[in-house]
Design an enzyme around this catalytic site. Structure first.
Site: not given
Ligand code: ACO
Length: 348
Positions: A130, A275, A305
């Site tokens: 990214c 980004h 994204n």
């Molecule tokens: N819908 C509903 N529930 C979901 C979803 C969804 N789409 N996705 C995950 N969950 C659930 C999980 O299963 C988990 O459930 P559990 O507690 O029963 O196990 C719960 O939600 C919490 O999951 P977490 O992974 O702890 O959620 P978090 O608040 O950390 O958010 C996320 C997850 C959005 C992926 C976050 O970690 C994030 O944004 N990370 C960075 C992502 C990023 O920047 N990616 C790209 C960067 S570089 C590029 O752009 C290529």
């Protein structure tokens, strides 16, 4: 005479099909409420089956070339005519993507070169996740600087992430969208560094985090084997929590480093174009640095994204809305797969 590398045209191309969180929720186990509250995403645009990376990239580049020729309207015939005037003057096409038309060869940039009629341009792809557009802008600036024969380049960020998703992995597939953005950059003057345009860039990498955001299959580390049956395409696999923590640090460290390198205060900055992988990441970084929210240009609600396309899509939106004024100090800041991060200091 001082030289500067100026952005003289911007363009974008976003697939018309807009997919809301509710539409996704009808197909996979998620909700609009979860996606919005955890990421700030409301929609994403998804390309049709027949569309490839070079199609969106070429459309964005044509729009940017038309603007470089002086046409910023939306009449397709005029856009084509104006872009055709500029196409032969392009010396270099740099295309940042993680979702190329083909793996390895040919580069998507070469396919774009043919599509846009830039017959005098060299062409290459950049893989920097990214952060690709940030890397691309600095690469273009460097390549224009070192050669008296090169005057203009197009830098494109283009992604079709929808084709590289495991649609059964709800923690990843809801985060991404398709799109492309492009800028035409021009060298003005012939030596040393000027006071406008792309002033400087900071580029960083931390390969120790390579596994936290990776497309594992299909390369030389894990090629497909004869007779193997695969259920998903080569797809993005991500350790969300690890990337989240890296990203907050990457944005704040890069912005601090840009401030020191450029010798300015954040009050002097008109816009920060980050980004956008998750609105919470940007918010955490801006709170760390105590920078007011209104300095950050955000459009993640609409596009999700779009990886290397996020920053140039944002620049084009801002430019066409008249939000970028001549002389504005604009910072870009990116982070992503590699892991990579960095930013550009631009005087618009
Ligand atoms: N819908 C509903 N529930 C979901 C979803 C969804 N789409 N996705 C995950 N969950 C659930 C999980 O299963 C988990 O459930 P559990 O507690 O029963 O196990 C719960 O939600 C919490 O999951 P977490 O992974 O702890 O959620 P978090 O608040 O950390 O958010 C996320 C997850 C959005 C992926 C976050 O970690 C994030 O944004 N990370 C960075 C992502 C990023 O920047 N990616 C790209 C960067 S570089 C590029 O752009 C290529």
């Amino acid at each position: 005479m001082k030289m500067s590398i100026e952005i003289i045209g911007t363009g974008r191309a976003v697939p018309p099909r807009k997919v809301s969180n509710d539409e996704l929720a009808a197909q996979i186990d998620t909700t609009d409420e979860w996606i919005r509250s955890h990421t700030g995403i409301g929609n994403r645009h998804i390309a049709d089956e027949s569309v490839a990376c070079s199609d969106l990239a070429a459309e964005a580049a044509i729009n940017a070339m038309a603007m470089a020729a002086g046409y910023s309207g939306d009449d397709p015939a005029e856009i084509k005519r104006a872009a055709a005037e500029v196409a032969p003057t392009i010396d270099m096409i740099i295309l940042a993507t993680a979702t190329a038309d083909y793996y390895g060869t040919p580069s998507t940039a070469c396919i774009v070169q043919d599509k846009i009629g830039a017959k005098n341009a060299a062409a290459m792809d950049i893989t920097a996740g990214c952060t690709g557009f940030v890397y691309g802008l600095e690469t273009a600036a460097g390549l224009l600087c070192v050669s008296p024969n090169r005057k203009r380049a197009i830098v494109i960020g283009a992604e079709l992430l929808s084709k590289m998703m495991n649609w059964d992995d709800r923690s990843t597939c809801v985060l991404f969208g398709d799109g492309a953005g492009a800028v035409v950059v021009e060298k003005i003057g012939d030596c040393c560094q000027g006071k406008t345009g792309i002033l400087q860039s900071l580029l960083f990498a931390d390969g120790s985090g390579a596994d936290s955001l990776v497309m594992k299959r299909g390369g030389t580390r894990a090629p497909y084997k004869k007779g193997e049956t695969v259920d998903t395409p080569i797809c993005v696999e991500m350790n969300g929590q690890e990337v989240y923590n890296f990203a907050v640090g990457a944005i704040s460290d890069t912005l601090k480093a840009l401030k020191e390198a450029g010798n300015f205060n954040f009050e002097d900055v008109a816009w920060i174009v980050p980004h956008q992988a998750n609105a919470r990441i940007v918010k955490a970084a801006r709170m760390r640095l105590r920078i007011p929210e209104e300095k950050f240009y955000m459009n993640i609600e609409e596009y999700a994204n779009t990886s290397s396309a996020t920053i140039p899509i944002a620049l084009d939106e801002m430019n066409r809305k008249g939000q970028l004024k001549k002389g504005d100090l604009v910072l870009t800041v990116g982070f992503g797969g590699g892991l990579t991060y960095g930013g550009n200091i631009i005087i618009w």
